[in-house]
Design an enzyme around this catalytic site. Structure first.
Site, PDB file in Angstrom:
ATOM      1  CD  GLU A  51      -2.606   6.314  -3.950  1.00  0.00           C
ATOM      2  OE1 GLU A  51      -1.875   5.577  -3.292  1.00  0.00           O
ATOM      3  OE2 GLU A  51      -3.365   7.167  -3.454  1.00  0.00           O
ATOM      4  CB  THR A  95      -9.133   4.791  10.367  1.00  0.00           C
ATOM      5  OG1 THR A  95      -8.206   5.424   9.497  1.00  0.00           O
ATOM      6  CG2 THR A  95      -9.180   5.555  11.685  1.00  0.00           C
ATOM      7  CG  HIS A 149      -5.619   8.055   3.263  1.00  0.00           C
ATOM      8  ND1 HIS A 149      -4.757   8.464   2.290  1.00  0.00           N
ATOM      9  CD2 HIS A 149      -6.008   6.804   2.908  1.00  0.00           C
ATOM     10  CE1 HIS A 149      -4.605   7.501   1.387  1.00  0.00           C
ATOM     11  NE2 HIS A 149      -5.374   6.488   1.736  1.00  0.00           N
ATOM     12  N   GLY A 150      -8.106   8.333   6.944  1.00  0.00           N
ATOM     13  CA  GLY A 150      -8.467   8.604   8.322  1.00  0.00           C
ATOM     14  C   GLY A 150      -9.975   8.791   8.431  1.00  0.00           C
ATOM     15  CB  VAL A 205     -11.469  -0.662   5.624  1.00  0.00           C
ATOM     16  CG1 VAL A 205     -11.857  -0.284   7.062  1.00  0.00           C
ATOM     17  CG2 VAL A 205     -12.672  -0.481   4.701  1.00  0.00           C
ATOM     18  CG  ASP A 240      -2.131   0.762   1.170  1.00  0.00           C
ATOM     19  OD1 ASP A 240      -2.431   1.261   0.080  1.00  0.00           O
ATOM     20  OD2 ASP A 240      -2.826   0.897   2.204  1.00  0.00           O
ATOM     21  CG  HIS A 241      -1.005   4.797   0.494  1.00  0.00           C
ATOM     22  ND1 HIS A 241      -1.525   5.587  -0.513  1.00  0.00           N
ATOM     23  CD2 HIS A 241      -2.074   4.290   1.153  1.00  0.00           C
ATOM     24  CE1 HIS A 241      -2.845   5.577  -0.444  1.00  0.00           C
ATOM     25  NE2 HIS A 241      -3.208   4.788   0.549  1.00  0.00           N
ATOM     26  CG  ASP A 281       0.553   8.077  -2.382  1.00  0.00           C
ATOM     27  OD1 ASP A 281       0.495   9.110  -3.084  1.00  0.00           O
ATOM     28  OD2 ASP A 281      -0.051   7.954  -1.304  1.00  0.00           O
TER      29      ASP A 281
HETATM   30  O1  G3H Z   1      -4.718   2.638   2.041  1.00  0.00           O
HETATM   31  C1  G3H Z   1      -5.352   2.598   3.104  1.00  0.00           C
HETATM   32  C2  G3H Z   1      -6.698   3.103   3.153  1.00  0.00           C
HETATM   33  O2  G3H Z   1      -6.979   3.984   2.169  1.00  0.00           O
HETATM   34  C3  G3H Z   1      -7.301   3.261   4.501  1.00  0.00           C
HETATM   35  O3  G3H Z   1      -8.012   4.441   4.729  1.00  0.00           O
HETATM   36  O4  G3H Z   1      -7.805   4.542   7.188  1.00  0.00           O
HETATM   37  O5  G3H Z   1      -9.459   5.931   5.986  1.00  0.00           O
HETATM   38  O6  G3H Z   1      -9.772   3.488   6.160  1.00  0.00           O
HETATM   39  P1  G3H Z   1      -8.801   4.619   6.107  1.00  0.00           P
HETATM   40 ZN    ZN Z   2      -5.113   4.512   1.034  1.00  0.00          ZN
END
Ligand code: G3H
Ligand code: ZN
Length: 290
Positions: free
Chosen positions: A134, A240, A185-186, A238, A80-81, A102
């Protein structure tokens, strides 16, 4: 066994999405795997640069492939990222199934250049690796927020535009695109994030003719997420909400069992709390009434 590419194709055709859940430890991995297996749906484990530094890059790859092999189950691993080509390369070399470069804080042309470099490397090593690009900054942290993250603007004119998405996809040849469509994010401390612009989701997917990824889905309503999936989203991220569930359950567990020192005992509720969140999200992504 089906590849991730095949699972994504099937999800798109059925207007469903594959859940992508971030983990920081073994409890996270089991919570995601157990919930997915209960429903019999493919699932993606995500690890950001920070998460994989904590778990270990090769170690998380070994853990996920051990589940895949032992249970003959479509569980996949995504870097991820990832903010540099070198870190993307490290994940590909470790056997990850998918990677995300990213470049959302870079100028457009630089984002295109490095994303393209990642695509070329992935194709050379294993063509089945999925590469995501992205476009549009939506913040950087999976945490509880007191307001919209610095540098993020969610009004219509600042969201990813379909013309730039078309150009980005054409010039990079990515498999998936993560746009900014009102997502952040978050999660805002009240637990409910701003509405998604699901019209823009559909517009981008149609114009760029590419499956989309919805990041930052903690705090978004089930209705918005479902509309985004209908519009062309095939993966939903998902994090957070899982972190919050883990921490809250762990705090209660430690409070209730002040003398317990066996981690596999006092961590059990935290694992189950995350598993419950994953199960609820999987139901939404697959149109299952829970
Ligand atoms: O790449 C991770 C997600 O985009 C998580 O986002 O923490 O808002 O669920 P979130
Ligand atoms: Zn993300």
């Amino acid at each position: 066994m089906k590849t991730l590419r095949e699972c994504l194709k099937e999800a798109a055709a059925a207007r469903r999405a594959v859940g992508h859940f971030n983990i920081s430890n073994l409890e996270g991995l089991w919570s995601v795997f157990n919930a997915a297996r209960e429903r019999g749906v493919p699932v993606i484990i995500g690890v950001s640069e920070g998460e994989r530094a904590f778990v270990g890059v090769r170690q998380v790859a070994a853990l996920v492939s051990s589940l895949r092999d032992e249970y003959q189950y479509p569980i996949f691993l995504n870097a991820d990222h990832t903010y540099s080509f070198d870190k993307v390369k490290e994940a590909i070399d470790a056997g990850f199934d998918a990677v995300i470069f990213d470049g959302t804080e870079l100028p457009f042309e630089e984002n295109v250049r490095v994303t393209r470099q990642c695509v070329e490397y992935a194709r050379k090593v294993r063509p089945e690796i999925i590469v995501e690009g992205e476009l549009g900054f939506i913040g950087k942290s999976s945490k509880v927020l007191s307001g919209i993250p610095d540098g993020v603007k969610i009004s219509e004119e600042f969201l990813t535009k379909s013309e730039e998405a078309v150009k980005f996809v054409r010039e990079t040849a990515v498999d998936l695109l993560a746009p900014a469509v009102g997502n952040i994010h978050g999660m805002l401390s009240g637990g409910r994030d701003p509405a998604l612009n699901t019209g823009r989701v559909a517009e981008i997917a149609r114009a760029a003719n590419i499956p989309l990824v919805l990041h930052g889905a903690s705090g978004n309503s089930a209705e918005d997420i479902k509309k985004a999936i209908i519009g062309g989203v095939v993966i939903v991220h998902v994090n957070t909400e899982l972190r919050v569930a883990y921490r809250q359950a762990l705090a209660i567990s430690l409070q209730n069992h002040p003398d317990e020192v066996a981690p596999y005992k006092y961590l059990k509720d935290a694992l189950l709390a995350m598993q419950k969140v994953v199960a609820e999200k999987i139901a939404i992504f697959n149109g299952i009434s829970s």
